[in-house]
Design a protein around this motif. Sequence first.
Motif, PDB file in Angstrom:
ATOM      1  N   GLN A 256       0.811  -1.211   0.000  1.00  0.00           N
ATOM      2  CA  GLN A 256       0.000   0.000   0.000  1.00  0.00           C
ATOM      3  C   GLN A 256       0.851   1.271   0.000  1.00  0.00           C
ATOM      4  OE1 GLN A 256       0.404  -2.231   2.530  1.00  0.00           O
ATOM      5  NE2 GLN A 256       1.756  -0.847   3.654  1.00  0.00           N
TER       6      GLN A 256
ATOM      7  N   CYS B 283       8.505   1.348   2.626  1.00  0.00           N
ATOM      8  CA  CYS B 283       7.736   0.699   3.682  1.00  0.00           C
ATOM      9  C   CYS B 283       8.730  -0.068   4.576  1.00  0.00           C
ATOM     10  CB  CYS B 283       6.692  -0.226   3.062  1.00  0.00           C
ATOM     11  SG  CYS B 283       5.409  -0.729   4.221  1.00  0.00           S
ATOM     12  N   ASP B 284       8.637   0.209   5.838  1.00  0.00           N
ATOM     13  CA  ASP B 284       9.596  -0.176   6.882  1.00  0.00           C
ATOM     14  C   ASP B 284      10.782  -1.058   6.483  1.00  0.00           C
ATOM     15  OD1 ASP B 284       7.620   1.172   8.266  1.00  0.00           O
ATOM     16  OD2 ASP B 284       7.551  -0.256   9.911  1.00  0.00           O
TER      17      ASP B 284
ATOM     18  N   GLU C 274       4.308  -3.794   5.260  1.00  0.00           N
ATOM     19  CA  GLU C 274       4.227  -3.826   6.725  1.00  0.00           C
ATOM     20  C   GLU C 274       2.833  -4.210   7.200  1.00  0.00           C
ATOM     21  OE1 GLU C 274       7.015  -3.550   8.268  1.00  0.00           O
ATOM     22  OE2 GLU C 274       6.140  -3.797  10.259  1.00  0.00           O
ATOM     23  N   MET C 275       1.821  -3.842   6.403  1.00  0.00           N
ATOM     24  CA  MET C 275       0.450  -4.078   6.845  1.00  0.00           C
ATOM     25  C   MET C 275      -0.027  -5.492   6.563  1.00  0.00           C
ATOM     26  SD  MET C 275      -0.177  -1.312   8.249  1.00  0.00           S
ATOM     27  CE  MET C 275      -1.846  -1.625   8.753  1.00  0.00           C
TER      28      MET C 275
HETATM   29 FE1  FES Z   1       4.242   1.090   5.016  1.00  0.00          FE
HETATM   30 FE2  FES Z   1       3.884   2.154   7.573  1.00  0.00          FE
HETATM   31  S1  FES Z   1       2.724   0.597   6.538  1.00  0.00           S
HETATM   32  S2  FES Z   1       5.423   2.539   6.091  1.00  0.00           S
END
Ligand code: FES
Length: 580
Positions: free
Chosen positions: A62, A131-132, A95-96
């Motif tokens: 995302q 993303c992380d 991450e999600m």
């Molecule tokens: Fe991608 Fe926080 S969900 S950086």
Amino acid sequence: MADQYQRRRITVGDLRSQRWFAPDDLRSFGHRSRLRQMGYSAEEAEGRPVIAILNAWNDLNQCHTHFPQRVQEVKRGVWQAGGFPVEIPVLSLSEMFMKPTAMLYRNLLALETEEVLRCHPVDGAVLMGGCDKTVPGLLMGAISADLPAIFLPAGPMLAGRHRTERLGSGTDVWKYWAERQAGCLDACVWRQLEDGIARSAGTCMTMGTASTMAAITETLGMTLPGAASIPAVHSAHSRMAAACGRRIVEMVWEDLRPSRILSAAAFDNAIVADMALAGSTNAIVHLLALARRAGVALPLDRFDEISRTTPVIANLRPAGEFLMEDFHDAGGVPALLSRLRSLLSLDCLTVSGNTLGEQIAAAQVIDDRVILPNDRPLSRAGGTFVLRGSLAPDGCVIKPTAAEPRLLKHTGRAIVFDSYPDMKSRIDEPAEGITADDILVLRNAGPQGAPGMPEWGMLPIPKHLLEQGVRDMVRISDARMSGTSYGTCVLHVAPEAAVGGPLAVVQTGDRIALDVEARRIDLLVDSAEIARRLAGWTPPAARFSRGYGKLFLDETTQADQGCDFRFLERGSSTPEPDIF
Ligand code: FES
């Protein structure tokens, strides 16, 4: 320009890709003819630096939904500078959506990055992540491959919105979820928050792990100046993408590799930035892994040493008030670093070919409310402290700026959960009799135990305490915590419970003493009793007996060492592929 940096030039004959394309032999005939098959003439593709654009994109990430367009903009820059761009998709770590945690797969992305660079006819790389875990994953692999590489951070998403309020990723979710659990928020408002909290492409726009790692990457010298904070949907982000494409071609001719940039001083600079930002605690694990890849000795205690002398001057959520858009408009990382000059090694080299000092020479803070003056910091000491004691002989971390100050020195009764499911099933049980003064302990949530060290460290406050208005308690675990989270959470306890650290034998009812000022975390149980319990302890059954999970369990290191695979840490160099 850095004194130590000579802008040496390599020639076409020195290009690594020429090993594939230049010889007058059968194998190279095959390589050249297959370029023709793809529609490239000799003029377009041969005798130019081949630039791999490693794109950590997929339809389930995302935060990277703008990457298909950015790839075209990077390619535009590469063509402009006389290179030959090739997009190489790599594992995208959402991450999600990835379970049990994207952290389980960071090392897989690192391994893939290293190997795709090694096995292809590539002279340099643009690393596209944000993303992380994509940031450390790509960097770790690029460090090990040691080809010229430049990082293009995905950039933060737009600030969230609900009616007149600005919402921050994660941070406001936790806050409103607590209100919902306490019965103070109806389903309608909850759905409105859902619609308004993530309004565009880009990474979490608080100072969570993504923003922290982007800022650290810029401070390490691996991005162009200002790249870390440009909002993902800002037109400046497109211009930065093209600039990365142009610059990487020059970096190839200059033979400017990560090994010439990532010194011990560069890592110290990155820790200064992390502390001044009150950055995500996750950054510690990733920096430890990056340093070990780069062959830099970086002990966990170095973070605490730098923390003691670095003020928190970024007024960003979750520790502060503002969001990443505000940080960008206030001048971003160059402006932040301009206030920290006296703490930095300014002669460190960066991908621009300039030193960090040259890079921030003209930087100015535009808004003192967002990047605070040094004499008015959020906190006089940095964002993360390292604790040790009988409960964590190899260390653990806490983010004091995210905690209620009254809890930073606290002794309480341990309430122990053996696993996350155990915690879920018992935390709201009135029969447990949990009080606000108790200390919640979660174990078997570390690198080996979970496995993958998920972000379970911000244990929920029991519902009956939420209803009484309690919003923070001391929580201790061998897990990590989202960079957007907050609370008095002691994290990354090492050694973790699953490998027989003292955390494994804490019992409900034991007393634990936390003293953040003294950097101590102690199990107030006689050492002979701890030893007796450990002698009778048996490890939990392994979660994986095959596949990648098995590799992870066999090879991953503890949190204080970065959780990398042992065989991927720096060793003797890996040979270039034979081309027969
Ligand atoms: Fe991608 Fe926080 S969900 S950086």
